[in-house]
Scaffold this active site. Sequence first.
Site, mmCIF file in Angstrom:
data_model
loop_
_atom_site.group_PDB
_atom_site.id
_atom_site.type_symbol
_atom_site.label_atom_id
_atom_site.label_comp_id
_atom_site.label_asym_id
_atom_site.label_seq_id
_atom_site.Cartn_x
_atom_site.Cartn_y
_atom_site.Cartn_z
ATOM 1 N N LYS A 154 -42.829 0.279 15.532
ATOM 2 C CA LYS A 154 -41.562 0.026 14.862
ATOM 3 C C LYS A 154 -41.617 -1.387 14.285
ATOM 4 O O LYS A 154 -42.153 -2.294 14.929
ATOM 5 C CB LYS A 154 -40.421 0.154 15.881
ATOM 6 C CG LYS A 154 -39.023 0.050 15.282
ATOM 7 C CD LYS A 154 -37.956 0.236 16.367
ATOM 8 C CE LYS A 154 -36.545 0.205 15.800
ATOM 9 N NZ LYS A 154 -35.505 0.388 16.827
ATOM 10 N N SER A 180 -31.990 3.834 15.709
ATOM 11 C CA SER A 180 -32.607 3.101 14.644
ATOM 12 C C SER A 180 -34.114 3.308 14.498
ATOM 13 O O SER A 180 -34.679 2.932 13.472
ATOM 14 C CB SER A 180 -32.331 1.602 14.858
ATOM 15 O OG SER A 180 -32.942 1.152 16.055
ATOM 16 N N SER A 182 -31.523 4.182 20.459
ATOM 17 C CA SER A 182 -32.409 4.198 19.288
ATOM 18 C C SER A 182 -33.789 4.797 19.476
ATOM 19 O O SER A 182 -34.513 4.989 18.506
ATOM 20 C CB SER A 182 -32.577 2.789 18.736
ATOM 21 O OG SER A 182 -31.457 2.448 17.961
HETATM 22 N N1 GLN Z 1 -26.965 3.203 17.188
HETATM 23 C C1 GLN Z 1 -26.713 2.119 18.066
HETATM 24 C C2 GLN Z 1 -26.337 0.880 17.275
HETATM 25 O O1 GLN Z 1 -26.182 1.019 16.115
HETATM 26 C C3 GLN Z 1 -27.905 1.864 18.935
HETATM 27 C C4 GLN Z 1 -28.947 1.111 18.223
HETATM 28 C C5 GLN Z 1 -30.116 0.787 19.098
HETATM 29 O O2 GLN Z 1 -30.323 1.375 20.153
HETATM 30 N N2 GLN Z 1 -30.877 -0.175 18.652
HETATM 31 O O3 GLN Z 1 -26.187 -0.176 17.784
#
Ligand code: GLN
Length: 477
Positions: A71, A146, A170
């Site tokens: 990532k 994400s 994410s």
């Molecule tokens: N979707 C969640 C957010 O927008 C989690 C994101 C994540 O785990 N980095 O914060």
Amino acid sequence: MASSIAQLAQDLRARKTSAVELAQAALARARARADLNAFITLDEAGALATAQRAEGRFANGSLAGIPFAHKDIFCTHGVRTTCASRMLENFVPPYDAGVVEHLRDVYAVSIGKTNMDEFAMGSSSENSHFGAVKNPWDVTRVPGGSSGGSAAAVAAGIVPFATGTDSGGSVRQPAAFCGITGLKPTYGRVSRFGMIAYASSLDCAGVLARSAQDCMYVLSAMAGHDPRDATSVARALDNYNAELSTTLQGIKIGIAREYFGAGVEPGVAAAVRAALAQYEKLGATLVDVSLPNAHLAIPAYYVIAPAEASSNLARYDGVRYGHRCADPQSLEDLYTRSRGEGFGAEVKRRILVGTYALSAGYYDAYYLRAQRARRVIANDFDEAFKQVDLIAGPTTPTVAFKLGEKTADPLAMYAADVNTVAVNLAGLPAISIPAGFSENLPVGLQLIAPAFAESRLLAAAHQFQSATDWHTREPRA
Ligand code: GLN
């Protein structure tokens, strides 16, 4: 069918293929699936160099010579690391993240950096400066976020595994949307050194792969104490490999009724219930449990995460690194225009919300209350784990939604994490595994375990995957 890590390692050992050949094939697949927009940067030269170093070091179950992707939130020495932000569009780190070092130490071959939501803020991988990622099962739909680029790359068979990060879901949510397996370890089990900070008390490196067994190999290499990360835990790793064969006899799985709430699509609930019935057949006992404060998870998370983000992202000031505006007229102008130009809309929204929640007048009303909610959410898990070994439910309330469907409605987007964020607030490990389909799209089953019980999670997932074939299904190319 795309090969497992174990199969690839065996082929390498038997000289049926070479690390260079595997890297080249993965790079070719990545290029052939450019339509998915899963990658921000491909690193052909780096991949081939690592592959050459890997030759002759192959062993069963080792990652030597196995291609994968990081990532684009993990700092990679000499390889651009953007966090999908214009702010870091040209940032080339002078050092490697702990996770990057660990995987390089075992000669795993990174072919590049995957696309994601900017600074890991999002649930659809649409908040990227480099454009949205597409779901390989249906390119009109999101892959989740994400870590959407990592999930799409694994689901499309480009690489057998990819790294991700999970601050609120994410890793697990994109794994569910893309029909693969996603492991979020216990907070502190894996180093955060060199992992670009979003919400430091929640951020956790994880792995996306096709199976629990593959996740096990990667976790074994990734995890461990790192003195450069003060929250990294000095505790010996379990023998995840040896414990993978632990059966489900006598295992009690708690069905969290709150995770089957009103927003859960019937098709998702049905697939998850069928998977749980399979667990019963395999020897587990299902027990109803309650997590009475589960409804506080989204509001608490969306105060705490932005609060920490507003503080973490203060470092991007146009001075030391990252985007700098043209012709600044004053220091104030340099700060405001560099940040105004460098950050996207969702990042700005979170900085505003977080700064507000931490401001002197509102700290008690928002931040402090959110911290209290965090405590009672963690207590709910402690209570539940007095009765059961694992907690299960749907990873996500819906299957992958359409590109653009939720971009105009941040609250609807936040609700995609209703079943995942509590786990981060409590610092627990969890896994999402493919559990079936609804509307021809993959459904994920989430299993949650007490802190440091990764081996229990992996074994429970592996036993299910040994008896079912959902995790072997692949989207049509
Ligand atoms: N979707 C969640 C957010 O927008 C989690 C994101 C994540 O785990 N980095 O914060």
